[in-house]
Scaffold this active site. Structure first.
Site: not given
Ligand code: NAD
Ligand code: SSN
Length: 544
Positions: A525, A350, A316
Protein backbone atom coordinates in the site's frame (compact mmCIF):
# COMPACT_ATOMS: atom_id res chain seq x y z
CA UNK A 1 4.01 7.78 34.76
CA UNK A 2 0.35 6.97 35.40
CA UNK A 3 -1.89 9.65 36.69
CA UNK A 4 -5.21 10.53 38.24
CA UNK A 5 -7.55 7.54 38.28
CA UNK A 6 -4.89 5.59 36.41
CA UNK A 7 -2.26 5.68 39.10
CA UNK A 8 -0.64 2.35 39.63
CA UNK A 9 -1.03 0.54 42.90
CA UNK A 10 2.24 0.65 44.78
CA UNK A 11 3.50 3.60 42.78
CA UNK A 12 1.04 6.28 43.80
CA UNK A 13 -2.34 4.99 44.61
CA UNK A 14 -5.60 6.93 44.56
CA UNK A 15 -9.21 6.05 44.75
CA UNK A 16 -10.62 8.99 42.82
CA UNK A 17 -12.03 7.97 39.47
CA UNK A 18 -10.69 9.52 36.31
CA UNK A 19 -14.02 11.07 35.41
CA UNK A 20 -14.11 13.23 38.53
CA UNK A 21 -10.56 14.54 38.15
CA UNK A 22 -10.51 16.16 34.76
CA UNK A 23 -8.58 19.28 33.98
CA UNK A 24 -10.76 22.15 32.89
CA UNK A 25 -9.67 21.59 29.28
CA UNK A 26 -10.62 17.96 29.45
CA UNK A 27 -13.96 18.88 30.97
CA UNK A 28 -14.79 20.40 27.62
CA UNK A 29 -14.77 16.89 26.25
CA UNK A 30 -16.55 15.01 29.00
CA UNK A 31 -19.78 13.27 28.05
CA UNK A 32 -22.91 12.51 30.00
CA UNK A 33 -22.33 9.16 31.74
CA UNK A 34 -24.22 6.31 30.13
CA UNK A 35 -24.58 2.93 31.83
CA UNK A 36 -22.69 0.07 30.19
CA UNK A 37 -25.08 -2.46 28.67
CA UNK A 38 -24.67 -5.08 26.02
CA UNK A 39 -25.82 -4.17 22.54
CA UNK A 40 -28.55 -6.77 22.62
CA UNK A 41 -30.10 -5.06 25.62
CA UNK A 42 -30.46 -1.70 23.91
CA UNK A 43 -33.63 0.21 24.64
CA UNK A 44 -34.94 3.41 23.10
CA UNK A 45 -33.90 5.24 26.31
CA UNK A 46 -30.45 3.87 25.80
CA UNK A 47 -30.29 5.02 22.23
CA UNK A 48 -31.38 8.46 23.31
CA UNK A 49 -28.55 8.63 25.88
CA UNK A 50 -26.05 7.88 23.15
CA UNK A 51 -27.78 10.46 20.97
CA UNK A 52 -27.18 12.96 23.77
CA UNK A 53 -23.52 12.00 23.79
CA UNK A 54 -23.37 12.43 20.04
CA UNK A 55 -24.98 15.86 20.31
CA UNK A 56 -22.39 16.70 22.92
CA UNK A 57 -19.55 15.52 20.65
CA UNK A 58 -20.92 17.54 17.77
CA UNK A 59 -20.95 20.64 19.93
CA UNK A 60 -17.17 20.27 20.35
CA UNK A 61 -16.52 20.43 16.60
CA UNK A 62 -16.08 23.48 14.39
CA UNK A 63 -18.20 21.62 11.84
CA UNK A 64 -20.76 19.43 13.65
CA UNK A 65 -22.04 18.02 10.35
CA UNK A 66 -18.89 15.87 10.15
CA UNK A 67 -20.40 13.46 12.64
CA UNK A 68 -23.34 11.40 11.48
CA UNK A 69 -24.35 8.09 12.98
CA UNK A 70 -24.91 6.50 9.59
CA UNK A 71 -23.63 4.38 6.75
CA UNK A 72 -23.35 5.81 3.23
CA UNK A 73 -25.01 4.17 0.23
CA UNK A 74 -25.82 5.68 -3.15
CA UNK A 75 -24.61 9.09 -2.00
CA UNK A 76 -26.93 9.15 0.98
CA UNK A 77 -26.28 8.81 4.66
CA UNK A 78 -28.43 5.98 6.03
CA UNK A 79 -29.09 6.29 9.76
CA UNK A 80 -31.23 3.19 10.31
CA UNK A 81 -30.57 -0.40 9.37
CA UNK A 82 -33.16 -2.60 7.71
CA UNK A 83 -33.23 -4.75 10.84
CA UNK A 84 -33.75 -1.71 13.05
CA UNK A 85 -30.65 -2.74 15.07
CA UNK A 86 -27.85 -0.42 16.14
CA UNK A 87 -24.42 -1.03 17.65
CA UNK A 88 -22.58 1.06 20.20
CA UNK A 89 -19.31 2.92 19.81
CA UNK A 90 -17.32 3.44 23.02
CA UNK A 91 -14.89 6.02 24.30
CA UNK A 92 -12.03 3.72 25.34
CA UNK A 93 -10.73 6.26 27.86
CA UNK A 94 -13.95 5.96 29.87
CA UNK A 95 -15.67 2.83 28.70
CA UNK A 96 -18.82 4.83 28.00
CA UNK A 97 -20.95 4.76 24.89
CA UNK A 98 -20.65 7.76 22.61
CA UNK A 99 -22.76 6.80 19.60
CA UNK A 100 -25.00 4.18 18.07
CA UNK A 101 -24.67 3.35 14.40
CA UNK A 102 -26.97 1.34 12.18
CA UNK A 103 -26.07 -2.35 12.34
CA UNK A 104 -26.35 -3.06 8.64
CA UNK A 105 -26.63 -6.50 7.07
CA UNK A 106 -26.39 -8.33 3.77
CA UNK A 107 -29.28 -6.41 2.23
CA UNK A 108 -27.61 -3.03 2.70
CA UNK A 109 -24.25 -4.46 1.63
CA UNK A 110 -25.79 -5.76 -1.58
CA UNK A 111 -27.38 -2.36 -2.19
CA UNK A 112 -23.98 -0.70 -1.77
CA UNK A 113 -22.41 -3.26 -4.14
CA UNK A 114 -25.06 -2.67 -6.79
CA UNK A 115 -24.71 1.08 -6.45
CA UNK A 116 -20.91 0.81 -6.85
CA UNK A 117 -21.35 -1.55 -9.80
CA UNK A 118 -23.67 0.93 -11.50
CA UNK A 119 -21.20 3.76 -10.88
CA UNK A 120 -18.17 1.84 -12.16
CA UNK A 121 -18.49 2.33 -15.96
CA UNK A 122 -18.69 6.11 -15.73
CA UNK A 123 -16.10 6.46 -12.96
CA UNK A 124 -13.60 4.17 -14.68
CA UNK A 125 -13.94 6.24 -17.83
CA UNK A 126 -13.23 9.58 -16.18
CA UNK A 127 -9.82 10.91 -17.10
CA UNK A 128 -6.95 10.49 -14.70
CA UNK A 129 -6.92 14.25 -14.28
CA UNK A 130 -10.58 14.32 -13.28
CA UNK A 131 -10.03 11.64 -10.63
CA UNK A 132 -6.87 13.40 -9.52
CA UNK A 133 -8.73 16.68 -9.04
CA UNK A 134 -11.38 15.06 -6.87
CA UNK A 135 -8.77 13.34 -4.70
CA UNK A 136 -6.82 16.58 -4.37
CA UNK A 137 -9.99 18.47 -3.36
CA UNK A 138 -10.74 15.76 -0.80
CA UNK A 139 -7.16 16.07 0.51
CA UNK A 140 -7.58 19.85 0.91
CA UNK A 141 -10.89 19.38 2.73
CA UNK A 142 -9.28 16.92 5.14
CA UNK A 143 -6.56 19.41 6.00
CA UNK A 144 -9.11 22.21 6.43
CA UNK A 145 -10.99 20.00 8.90
CA UNK A 146 -7.99 18.33 10.51
CA UNK A 147 -8.70 19.45 14.07
CA UNK A 148 -12.24 18.08 13.98
CA UNK A 149 -11.14 14.82 12.36
CA UNK A 150 -8.46 14.40 15.02
CA UNK A 151 -11.01 14.85 17.82
CA UNK A 152 -13.23 12.21 16.26
CA UNK A 153 -10.30 9.76 16.13
CA UNK A 154 -9.45 10.42 19.77
CA UNK A 155 -13.04 9.99 20.91
CA UNK A 156 -13.47 6.59 19.36
CA UNK A 157 -9.90 5.23 19.29
CA UNK A 158 -8.42 6.88 22.39
CA UNK A 159 -5.03 7.94 20.99
CA UNK A 160 -3.71 11.32 22.19
CA UNK A 161 -5.02 14.27 20.21
CA UNK A 162 -1.54 15.15 18.89
CA UNK A 163 -1.16 11.61 17.55
CA UNK A 164 -4.65 11.74 16.10
CA UNK A 165 -3.72 14.94 14.28
CA UNK A 166 -0.61 13.17 13.00
CA UNK A 167 -2.82 10.37 11.74
CA UNK A 168 -5.15 12.79 9.94
CA UNK A 169 -2.18 14.33 8.12
CA UNK A 170 -0.73 10.89 7.39
CA UNK A 171 -4.15 9.78 6.11
CA UNK A 172 -4.48 12.88 3.94
CA UNK A 173 -1.03 12.29 2.47
CA UNK A 174 -2.37 9.17 0.72
CA UNK A 175 -4.98 11.25 -1.11
CA UNK A 176 -2.33 13.79 -2.06
CA UNK A 177 0.04 11.05 -3.23
CA UNK A 178 -2.55 9.08 -5.19
CA UNK A 179 -4.01 12.25 -6.71
CA UNK A 180 -0.55 12.60 -8.28
CA UNK A 181 -0.01 8.91 -9.07
CA UNK A 182 -3.42 8.74 -10.79
CA UNK A 183 -1.79 10.52 -13.72
CA UNK A 184 1.07 8.05 -13.94
CA UNK A 185 -0.75 4.77 -14.47
CA UNK A 186 1.53 3.88 -17.36
CA UNK A 187 1.23 0.76 -19.45
CA UNK A 188 4.00 -0.71 -21.63
CA UNK A 189 4.90 -0.85 -25.28
CA UNK A 190 6.51 -4.25 -25.80
CA UNK A 191 9.15 -4.61 -28.55
CA UNK A 192 7.41 -7.04 -30.86
CA UNK A 193 9.19 -10.18 -32.11
CA UNK A 194 6.92 -10.06 -35.18
CA UNK A 195 7.09 -7.28 -37.86
CA UNK A 196 3.36 -7.61 -38.55
CA UNK A 197 2.25 -7.14 -34.95
CA UNK A 198 2.44 -4.36 -32.40
CA UNK A 199 2.14 -5.23 -28.72
CA UNK A 200 1.11 -3.16 -25.77
CA UNK A 201 -0.03 -3.79 -22.20
CA UNK A 202 -2.50 -1.36 -20.68
CA UNK A 203 -3.60 -1.17 -17.06
CA UNK A 204 -7.26 -1.20 -16.15
CA UNK A 205 -9.16 -0.87 -12.87
CA UNK A 206 -10.37 -4.11 -11.27
CA UNK A 207 -14.00 -2.99 -10.87
CA UNK A 208 -15.82 -2.77 -7.55
CA UNK A 209 -13.53 -3.47 -4.60
CA UNK A 210 -14.43 -4.42 -1.05
CA UNK A 211 -12.40 -2.70 1.65
CA UNK A 212 -12.26 -3.81 5.29
CA UNK A 213 -10.29 -1.71 7.79
CA UNK A 214 -9.20 -1.90 11.45
CA UNK A 215 -9.71 0.47 14.38
CA UNK A 216 -6.07 1.33 15.11
CA UNK A 217 -5.83 3.93 12.32
CA UNK A 218 -9.51 4.71 11.73
CA UNK A 219 -8.68 7.41 9.19
CA UNK A 220 -5.37 6.47 7.52
CA UNK A 221 -6.13 2.79 6.90
CA UNK A 222 -9.16 3.88 4.87
CA UNK A 223 -7.46 6.65 2.89
CA UNK A 224 -4.48 4.40 2.06
CA UNK A 225 -6.90 2.04 0.29
CA UNK A 226 -9.49 4.51 -1.03
CA UNK A 227 -6.83 6.80 -2.49
CA UNK A 228 -5.30 4.06 -4.62
CA UNK A 229 -8.62 2.47 -5.60
CA UNK A 230 -10.22 5.71 -6.71
CA UNK A 231 -7.07 6.94 -8.47
CA UNK A 232 -7.15 4.02 -10.91
CA UNK A 233 -10.93 4.12 -11.46
CA UNK A 234 -12.29 1.44 -9.12
CA UNK A 235 -15.46 1.96 -7.12
CA UNK A 236 -15.60 0.88 -3.50
CA UNK A 237 -17.71 -0.66 -0.77
CA UNK A 238 -15.97 -0.18 2.57
CA UNK A 239 -16.64 -1.70 5.97
CA UNK A 240 -14.86 0.12 8.82
CA UNK A 241 -14.16 -1.46 12.19
CA UNK A 242 -17.22 -1.28 14.42
CA UNK A 243 -15.06 0.28 17.16
CA UNK A 244 -14.26 3.35 15.02
CA UNK A 245 -16.85 4.01 12.32
CA UNK A 246 -17.27 7.74 12.99
CA UNK A 247 -13.90 8.64 11.44
CA UNK A 248 -14.92 6.81 8.28
CA UNK A 249 -18.27 8.60 8.15
CA UNK A 250 -16.55 11.99 8.54
CA UNK A 251 -14.18 11.15 5.67
CA UNK A 252 -17.12 10.14 3.50
CA UNK A 253 -18.89 13.44 4.23
CA UNK A 254 -15.78 15.24 2.99
CA UNK A 255 -15.64 12.94 -0.04
CA UNK A 256 -19.23 13.88 -0.85
CA UNK A 257 -18.29 17.55 -0.63
CA UNK A 258 -15.23 16.93 -2.81
CA UNK A 259 -17.57 15.78 -5.58
CA UNK A 260 -17.10 11.99 -5.55
CA UNK A 261 -19.98 10.88 -7.80
CA UNK A 262 -22.97 8.87 -6.61
CA UNK A 263 -22.27 5.20 -5.94
CA UNK A 264 -18.46 5.46 -6.24
CA UNK A 265 -17.92 5.11 -2.50
CA UNK A 266 -20.22 3.09 -0.25
CA UNK A 267 -19.84 2.59 3.48
CA UNK A 268 -21.52 -0.24 5.36
CA UNK A 269 -21.55 0.06 9.14
CA UNK A 270 -22.01 -3.15 11.06
CA UNK A 271 -21.11 -5.06 14.18
CA UNK A 272 -23.28 -8.17 14.48
CA UNK A 273 -23.09 -9.01 10.79
CA UNK A 274 -19.34 -8.44 10.36
CA UNK A 275 -18.60 -12.07 9.45
CA UNK A 276 -21.56 -12.41 7.11
CA UNK A 277 -20.79 -9.14 5.34
CA UNK A 278 -17.11 -10.08 4.98
CA UNK A 279 -18.15 -13.40 3.44
CA UNK A 280 -20.65 -11.70 1.15
CA UNK A 281 -18.04 -9.25 -0.13
CA UNK A 282 -15.58 -12.10 -0.74
CA UNK A 283 -18.10 -14.33 -2.49
CA UNK A 284 -19.91 -11.71 -4.56
CA UNK A 285 -19.32 -12.02 -8.28
CA UNK A 286 -19.80 -8.27 -8.53
CA UNK A 287 -16.77 -7.58 -6.35
CA UNK A 288 -13.45 -7.90 -8.18
CA UNK A 289 -10.99 -7.31 -5.37
CA UNK A 290 -10.72 -7.37 -1.60
CA UNK A 291 -8.37 -5.15 0.34
CA UNK A 292 -8.12 -5.94 4.02
CA UNK A 293 -6.11 -4.59 6.93
CA UNK A 294 -6.37 -6.42 10.22
CA UNK A 295 -5.42 -9.63 11.95
CA UNK A 296 -3.76 -12.55 10.22
CA UNK A 297 -6.56 -14.90 11.30
CA UNK A 298 -9.25 -12.84 9.58
CA UNK A 299 -7.00 -12.21 6.57
CA UNK A 300 -6.61 -15.96 6.04
CA UNK A 301 -10.36 -16.43 6.27
CA UNK A 302 -11.03 -13.72 3.68
CA UNK A 303 -8.41 -15.23 1.36
CA UNK A 304 -10.16 -18.63 1.57
CA UNK A 305 -13.58 -17.08 1.07
CA UNK A 306 -12.34 -15.25 -2.05
CA UNK A 307 -11.01 -18.41 -3.68
CA UNK A 308 -14.20 -19.48 -5.42
CA UNK A 309 -14.53 -16.21 -7.29
CA UNK A 310 -10.74 -15.98 -7.88
CA UNK A 311 -10.49 -12.43 -6.59
CA UNK A 312 -7.43 -10.32 -6.31
CA UNK A 313 -6.82 -10.06 -2.57
CA UNK A 314 -4.59 -7.57 -0.83
CA UNK A 315 -3.80 -8.25 2.83
CA UNK A 316 -2.05 -6.05 5.39
CA UNK A 317 -1.89 -8.29 8.44
CA UNK A 318 -0.34 -8.71 11.84
CA UNK A 319 3.34 -8.46 12.71
CA UNK A 320 5.88 -9.56 15.29
CA UNK A 321 8.63 -7.00 14.67
CA UNK A 322 12.11 -7.55 16.03
CA UNK A 323 14.21 -4.55 17.07
CA UNK A 324 17.91 -5.47 17.22
CA UNK A 325 20.48 -3.34 19.00
CA UNK A 326 24.00 -4.41 18.07
CA UNK A 327 26.98 -3.75 20.33
CA UNK A 328 28.21 -0.92 18.07
CA UNK A 329 24.87 0.95 18.09
CA UNK A 330 24.31 4.51 19.25
CA UNK A 331 22.37 3.50 22.37
CA UNK A 332 20.62 6.82 22.96
CA UNK A 333 19.34 6.92 19.39
CA UNK A 334 18.27 3.30 19.69
CA UNK A 335 16.34 4.04 22.89
CA UNK A 336 14.58 7.05 21.33
CA UNK A 337 13.63 4.95 18.33
CA UNK A 338 12.51 2.11 20.61
CA UNK A 339 10.10 4.45 22.40
CA UNK A 340 8.54 5.42 19.09
CA UNK A 341 8.55 2.01 17.46
CA UNK A 342 7.18 0.21 20.52
CA UNK A 343 4.85 2.65 22.26
CA UNK A 344 3.27 4.59 19.35
CA UNK A 345 -0.53 4.31 19.77
CA UNK A 346 0.17 2.49 23.06
CA UNK A 347 1.71 -0.37 21.12
CA UNK A 348 -1.29 -0.84 18.85
CA UNK A 349 0.24 -0.53 15.41
CA UNK A 350 0.99 -3.43 13.15
CA UNK A 351 4.63 -2.36 12.84
CA UNK A 352 5.14 -1.93 16.58
CA UNK A 353 8.11 -3.76 17.98
CA UNK A 354 7.15 -7.02 19.66
CA UNK A 355 10.64 -8.32 20.54
CA UNK A 356 13.73 -6.33 21.51
CA UNK A 357 17.03 -8.18 20.94
CA UNK A 358 19.85 -6.29 22.63
CA UNK A 359 23.50 -7.38 22.58
CA UNK A 360 24.39 -8.87 25.97
CA UNK A 361 27.16 -6.28 26.50
CA UNK A 362 24.68 -3.36 26.44
CA UNK A 363 21.45 -5.05 27.52
CA UNK A 364 21.42 -3.55 31.02
CA UNK A 365 22.19 0.01 29.97
CA UNK A 366 19.61 -0.17 27.16
CA UNK A 367 16.98 -1.50 29.57
CA UNK A 368 17.77 1.16 32.14
CA UNK A 369 17.54 4.03 29.64
CA UNK A 370 14.32 2.66 28.20
CA UNK A 371 12.88 2.39 31.71
CA UNK A 372 13.75 6.04 32.41
CA UNK A 373 11.94 7.17 29.26
CA UNK A 374 8.88 5.02 29.89
CA UNK A 375 8.56 6.29 33.46
CA UNK A 376 8.06 9.78 32.04
CA UNK A 377 5.05 8.79 29.92
CA UNK A 378 1.78 10.42 30.87
CA UNK A 379 -1.00 7.89 30.47
CA UNK A 380 -4.56 9.15 30.32
CA UNK A 381 -7.41 10.37 28.20
CA UNK A 382 -6.21 11.35 24.74
CA UNK A 383 -8.16 14.59 25.11
CA UNK A 384 -5.90 15.88 27.87
CA UNK A 385 -3.09 18.08 26.63
CA UNK A 386 -0.27 16.40 28.53
CA UNK A 387 -1.25 12.81 27.75
CA UNK A 388 1.48 11.02 25.84
CA UNK A 389 -0.18 7.59 25.77
CA UNK A 390 -3.86 6.74 25.67
CA UNK A 391 -5.93 3.67 26.47
CA UNK A 392 -6.14 0.39 24.58
CA UNK A 393 -9.15 -0.11 22.36
CA UNK A 394 -11.18 -2.44 24.58
CA UNK A 395 -11.28 -4.80 27.53
CA UNK A 396 -10.18 -7.80 25.46
CA UNK A 397 -7.00 -5.95 24.45
CA UNK A 398 -6.19 -5.16 28.07
CA UNK A 399 -6.74 -8.81 28.97
CA UNK A 400 -4.44 -10.01 26.19
CA UNK A 401 -1.66 -7.61 27.21
CA UNK A 402 -2.06 -8.58 30.87
CA UNK A 403 -1.85 -12.27 30.00
CA UNK A 404 1.34 -11.73 27.98
CA UNK A 405 2.96 -9.90 30.90
CA UNK A 406 1.90 -12.53 33.45
CA UNK A 407 3.10 -15.29 31.16
CA UNK A 408 6.51 -13.62 30.75
CA UNK A 409 6.85 -13.11 34.51
CA UNK A 410 5.82 -16.71 35.16
CA UNK A 411 8.58 -17.83 32.78
CA UNK A 412 11.32 -15.82 34.47
CA UNK A 413 11.13 -12.28 33.03
CA UNK A 414 12.02 -9.33 35.28
CA UNK A 415 9.86 -6.24 35.49
CA UNK A 416 11.74 -2.95 34.95
CA UNK A 417 8.68 -0.70 34.96
CA UNK A 418 4.88 -0.93 34.67
CA UNK A 419 3.04 -4.21 34.89
CA UNK A 420 0.79 -3.14 37.75
CA UNK A 421 -2.70 -1.99 36.92
CA UNK A 422 -4.84 0.52 38.73
CA UNK A 423 -8.13 -0.68 40.17
CA UNK A 424 -9.64 2.75 39.73
CA UNK A 425 -9.70 3.34 36.03
CA UNK A 426 -12.95 3.37 34.04
CA UNK A 427 -11.30 3.06 30.64
CA UNK A 428 -9.24 0.37 28.98
CA UNK A 429 -5.78 1.23 30.26
CA UNK A 430 -2.66 -0.86 30.71
CA UNK A 431 0.50 0.74 32.13
CA UNK A 432 3.46 0.95 29.72
CA UNK A 433 5.69 -1.90 30.73
CA UNK A 434 9.32 -2.93 30.19
CA UNK A 435 10.41 -6.52 30.84
CA UNK A 436 13.88 -7.96 30.64
CA UNK A 437 15.43 -11.45 30.73
CA UNK A 438 12.93 -12.63 28.13
CA UNK A 439 13.22 -16.10 26.59
CA UNK A 440 11.70 -18.13 23.78
CA UNK A 441 9.26 -19.98 26.04
CA UNK A 442 7.24 -16.83 26.55
CA UNK A 443 4.19 -15.97 24.43
CA UNK A 444 5.67 -12.60 23.47
CA UNK A 445 8.39 -14.49 21.58
CA UNK A 446 5.83 -15.72 19.06
CA UNK A 447 2.52 -13.83 19.50
CA UNK A 448 1.77 -10.21 18.62
CA UNK A 449 1.01 -8.40 21.92
CA UNK A 450 -0.51 -5.29 20.31
CA UNK A 451 -0.04 -3.31 23.50
CA UNK A 452 2.45 -1.23 25.51
CA UNK A 453 4.86 -3.96 26.57
CA UNK A 454 8.56 -4.01 25.65
CA UNK A 455 10.26 -7.36 26.24
CA UNK A 456 14.06 -7.40 26.09
CA UNK A 457 15.87 -10.56 24.97
CA UNK A 458 19.68 -10.68 24.78
CA UNK A 459 22.02 -12.16 22.16
CA UNK A 460 25.73 -12.55 21.46
CA UNK A 461 26.24 -12.99 17.71
CA UNK A 462 24.74 -11.62 14.51
CA UNK A 463 24.04 -15.12 13.23
CA UNK A 464 22.21 -16.04 16.43
CA UNK A 465 20.05 -12.89 16.49
CA UNK A 466 19.05 -13.22 12.85
CA UNK A 467 17.92 -16.76 13.50
CA UNK A 468 15.75 -15.55 16.37
CA UNK A 469 14.41 -12.51 14.54
CA UNK A 470 13.34 -14.65 11.58
CA UNK A 471 11.93 -17.46 13.70
CA UNK A 472 8.32 -16.36 13.24
CA UNK A 473 5.54 -16.84 10.72
CA UNK A 474 5.09 -13.06 10.65
CA UNK A 475 7.16 -10.80 8.39
CA UNK A 476 5.90 -7.24 8.45
CA UNK A 477 8.59 -4.89 9.82
CA UNK A 478 12.00 -5.19 11.45
CA UNK A 479 14.39 -2.64 12.94
CA UNK A 480 18.04 -2.63 13.89
CA UNK A 481 20.74 -0.27 15.12
CA UNK A 482 24.40 -0.55 14.10
CA UNK A 483 27.12 1.81 12.87
CA UNK A 484 28.78 -0.85 10.69
CA UNK A 485 27.79 -0.21 7.07
CA UNK A 486 28.54 -3.74 5.90
CA UNK A 487 26.45 -5.17 8.68
CA UNK A 488 23.66 -2.75 7.85
CA UNK A 489 23.38 -4.15 4.32
CA UNK A 490 23.83 -7.74 5.48
CA UNK A 491 21.17 -7.59 8.16
CA UNK A 492 18.70 -5.51 6.12
CA UNK A 493 18.90 -8.11 3.37
CA UNK A 494 18.62 -11.05 5.77
CA UNK A 495 15.58 -10.01 7.78
CA UNK A 496 12.50 -11.83 6.46
CA UNK A 497 10.17 -8.83 6.48
CA UNK A 498 8.54 -6.41 4.05
CA UNK A 499 9.96 -3.27 5.70
CA UNK A 500 13.21 -2.53 7.55
CA UNK A 501 14.17 0.47 9.67
CA UNK A 502 17.97 0.83 9.86
CA UNK A 503 18.94 3.18 12.69
CA UNK A 504 15.39 4.52 12.76
CA UNK A 505 12.09 3.58 14.36
CA UNK A 506 9.92 5.62 11.98
CA UNK A 507 9.36 3.99 8.60
CA UNK A 508 5.81 4.83 7.51
CA UNK A 509 5.37 7.13 4.54
CA UNK A 510 2.87 7.53 1.73
CA UNK A 511 5.72 7.36 -0.81
CA UNK A 512 7.08 3.99 0.36
CA UNK A 513 5.63 0.50 -0.28
CA UNK A 514 4.00 -0.66 2.97
CA UNK A 515 3.37 -4.36 3.43
CA UNK A 516 4.59 -7.68 4.67
CA UNK A 517 5.85 -11.12 3.70
CA UNK A 518 5.04 -14.58 5.09
CA UNK A 519 1.79 -14.47 7.11
CA UNK A 520 1.93 -10.67 7.42
CA UNK A 521 0.31 -10.15 4.07
CA UNK A 522 0.14 -9.95 0.33
CA UNK A 523 0.56 -6.76 -1.66
CA UNK A 524 1.74 -3.24 -0.92
CA UNK A 525 0.00 0.00 0.00
CA UNK A 526 1.13 3.57 -0.62
CA UNK A 527 3.94 4.28 -3.09
CA UNK A 528 3.50 3.65 -6.81
CA UNK A 529 3.15 -0.08 -6.00
CA UNK A 530 -0.09 0.75 -4.15
CA UNK A 531 -1.84 1.15 -7.51
CA UNK A 532 -1.01 -2.45 -8.49
CA UNK A 533 -3.50 -3.85 -5.98
CA UNK A 534 -6.41 -2.22 -7.84
CA UNK A 535 -5.40 -2.76 -11.45
CA UNK A 536 -4.90 -5.58 -13.90
CA UNK A 537 -2.90 -5.66 -17.11
CA UNK A 538 -4.53 -6.16 -20.47
CA UNK A 539 -2.25 -7.19 -23.32
CA UNK A 540 -3.28 -5.94 -26.77
CA UNK A 541 -1.77 -7.43 -29.92
CA UNK A 542 -2.49 -5.36 -33.03
CA UNK A 543 -1.79 -6.79 -36.46
CA UNK A 544 -0.72 -4.15 -38.98
N1 NAD B 1 -0.34 -4.73 8.19
C1 NAD B 1 -1.00 -3.63 8.41
O1 NAD B 1 -0.92 -2.65 7.67
C2 NAD B 1 -1.91 -3.55 9.61
C3 NAD B 1 -2.44 -2.31 9.95
C4 NAD B 1 -3.27 -2.24 11.08
C5 NAD B 1 -3.57 -3.37 11.82
N2 NAD B 1 -3.03 -4.55 11.45
C6 NAD B 1 -3.28 -5.75 12.25
O2 NAD B 1 -4.64 -5.79 12.66
C7 NAD B 1 -4.77 -6.44 13.92
C8 NAD B 1 -5.55 -5.58 14.88
O3 NAD B 1 -6.71 -5.15 14.31
P1 NAD B 1 -8.12 -5.82 14.64
O4 NAD B 1 -8.12 -6.48 15.96
O5 NAD B 1 -9.14 -4.80 14.38
O6 NAD B 1 -8.17 -6.95 13.54
P2 NAD B 1 -9.44 -7.78 13.05
O7 NAD B 1 -8.92 -8.67 12.00
O8 NAD B 1 -10.20 -8.36 14.16
O9 NAD B 1 -10.40 -6.66 12.42
C9 NAD B 1 -10.04 -5.90 11.30
C10 NAD B 1 -11.30 -5.61 10.50
O10 NAD B 1 -11.85 -6.84 10.07
C11 NAD B 1 -13.20 -6.94 10.50
N3 NAD B 1 -13.49 -8.35 10.74
C12 NAD B 1 -13.31 -9.08 11.86
N4 NAD B 1 -13.69 -10.36 11.64
C13 NAD B 1 -14.10 -10.43 10.35
C14 NAD B 1 -14.59 -11.48 9.52
N5 NAD B 1 -14.75 -12.72 9.97
N6 NAD B 1 -14.90 -11.18 8.23
C15 NAD B 1 -14.75 -9.94 7.76
N7 NAD B 1 -14.29 -8.91 8.49
C16 NAD B 1 -13.95 -9.15 9.77
C17 NAD B 1 -13.28 -6.06 11.72
O11 NAD B 1 -14.61 -5.66 11.96
C18 NAD B 1 -12.40 -4.91 11.28
O12 NAD B 1 -13.11 -4.07 10.41
C19 NAD B 1 -3.37 -6.65 14.40
O13 NAD B 1 -2.99 -7.97 14.17
C20 NAD B 1 -2.54 -5.69 13.54
O14 NAD B 1 -1.20 -6.05 13.41
C21 NAD B 1 -2.22 -4.67 10.36
O1 SSN C 1 -0.99 -0.29 12.03
C1 SSN C 1 -0.58 -0.28 10.93
C2 SSN C 1 -0.32 0.90 10.08
C3 SSN C 1 0.70 1.76 10.71
C4 SSN C 1 1.35 2.68 9.73
O2 SSN C 1 0.91 2.84 8.59
O3 SSN C 1 2.36 3.25 10.14
Amino acid sequence: MLRRGLLTKGLNSTTTPLATRRTSRAALFSFPRVPLLSISSQTPRFLSSAANSLTHLKSQLSDPTLITAAGFIDNEFIATSNSGKHFAVYDPAKGTQIAHLPDMGIEETERAIQSAKKAFPAWSQTTAKERSTILRTWYNLILENEQDLAKIITWENGKPLADALGEVRYGASFFEWFSEEAKRLYGEVIPSPNRQQRMIAIRQPLGVVGIITPWNFPNAMITRKLGAALAVGCTVVAKPASETPLSAVALYELGRRAGVPKGVIGLVTTHHDTKAIGKHLCESQDISGISFTGSTAVGKLLLKQSADTVKKVSLELGGNAAFIVFEDADIDKAVDAAVLAKFRSSGQTCICVNRFYVHSSIKDVFGERLREKVEKFRVGSGMEADTTHGPLINKASVEKVRSHVHDALDHGAKLLVGGKESENTHGYFYPPTVLTDMNDNMRIATEETFGPVAGIFSFDTEEEVLKHANNTRFGLAGYFFSKDVSRCWRVAESLQVGMVGVNTGAISSEVAPFGGVKESGIGREGARQGLDEYTQYKYINMAI
